[in-house]
Scaffold this motif. Structure first.
Motif, mmCIF file in Angstrom:
data_model
loop_
_atom_site.group_PDB
_atom_site.id
_atom_site.type_symbol
_atom_site.label_atom_id
_atom_site.label_comp_id
_atom_site.label_asym_id
_atom_site.label_seq_id
_atom_site.Cartn_x
_atom_site.Cartn_y
_atom_site.Cartn_z
ATOM 1 N N ARG A 183 29.997 14.884 55.514
ATOM 2 C CA ARG A 183 30.802 16.095 55.651
ATOM 3 C C ARG A 183 29.965 17.277 55.199
ATOM 4 N N PHE A 193 29.380 18.090 50.903
ATOM 5 C CA PHE A 193 29.330 16.692 50.487
ATOM 6 C C PHE A 193 29.213 16.517 48.979
ATOM 7 N N SER A 219 31.951 14.999 46.055
ATOM 8 C CA SER A 219 32.444 13.628 46.125
ATOM 9 C C SER A 219 31.863 12.758 45.015
ATOM 10 N N TYR A 263 28.438 11.387 46.051
ATOM 11 C CA TYR A 263 27.316 12.291 45.784
ATOM 12 C C TYR A 263 26.914 12.227 44.321
ATOM 13 N N ARG A 272 22.311 18.443 53.665
ATOM 14 C CA ARG A 272 21.813 17.292 52.917
ATOM 15 C C ARG A 272 20.302 17.387 52.705
ATOM 16 N N VAL A 310 35.456 14.634 57.203
ATOM 17 C CA VAL A 310 34.464 13.555 57.113
ATOM 18 C C VAL A 310 34.295 12.900 58.477
#
Length: 237
Positions: free
Chosen positions: A20, A23, A26, A29, A71, A150
């Motif tokens: 997502r 991120f 979470s 993560y 990311r 997601v």
């Protein structure tokens, strides 16, 4: 308990990090980030095993570029040495050509303009249909950026629809591309035909009318003649 030799490193899977746009809120993560920091005390050679597909469905669009850019920025800031991106291997995935191109650019410069790169790619390799394809693809990317939903690594068509794929918009795009492809020739026609064949599988999953269902089955029966279109998913596909 002791540092590894200078030529030894580790490769860390990112499967626990949700696919997502935002991120880093979470638990997956936080677990991964703690693992990175712990390993940095042992070795400076940290590699990431990343994923950019729904491994249950290679043929339904999976708009991962804006998410992957976020990311990759994090990996760079975290001191990651390198990134291996696990896609569909030698099997065809819808939009994998533009995604391979943009991901290669992002691995060189994580701050590159994703939209500009997508437009540049389609202008060169799909001169007749590129604007239509690019507009649709970027709308999927933008929806995921805006909603922060997601995308599944292993998911059903129902999960994909709940995340980002509007059935009507998808079918409208398929029909428009099919119509436009009739006046296109050469390598572009081959690329578009492969894309339409792959996405016929998605249309088949979206509970079409009996007439459309029969049409998609006829298209898909020719899959063996389409380069790379031997498997629709990772295992037993």
């Amino acid at each position: 308990r002791r540092k590894l030799p200078p030529n030894a490193g580790v490769m860390l899977s990112t499967m626990d990090i949700p696919m997502r746009y935002i991120f880093n809120e979470s638990g997956g993560y936080r677990k991964f980030d703690a693992m990175v920091k712990a390993w940095k005390n042992v070795t400076p050679l940290l590699y990431v095993w990343e994923y950019d597909r729904n491994f249950d469905d290679y043929l339904t669009p999976y708009p991962c570029l804006m998410i992957m850019q976020q990311r990759l920025k994090y990996y760079q800031q975290a001191g990651i040495t390198g990134v291996f991106i696990n896609g569909s291997g030698n099997d065809y995935s819808t939009f994998d050509d533009v995604q391979s191109y943009v991901l290669a650019k992002l691995l060189l410069d994580v701050n590159a303009d994703v939209e500009a790169l997508v437009r540049q790619f389609y202008a060169k390799y799909y001169p007749e249909c590129g604007k239509l394809i690019g507009d649709y693809y970027l709308s999927l990317e933008e929806k995921l950026r805006r909603t922060n939903r997601v995308m599944p690594y292993y998911g059903t068509i129902e999960e994909t629809v709940a995340s980002y794929l509007n059935p009507k918009e998808f079918v409208d795009f398929w029909v428009s591309l099919d119509k436009k492809s009739k006046s296109v020739g050469g390598e572009e026609r081959q690329r578009v035909n492969r894309m339409l064949t792959a996405m016929a599988y998605t249309r088949l999953q979206l509970k079409p009318s009996e007439r459309d269902r029969e049409e998609m089955i006829i298209i898909l029966k020719d899959y063996k003649s389409v380069p790379g279109l031997l498997n629709y998913k990772e295992t037993n596909g």
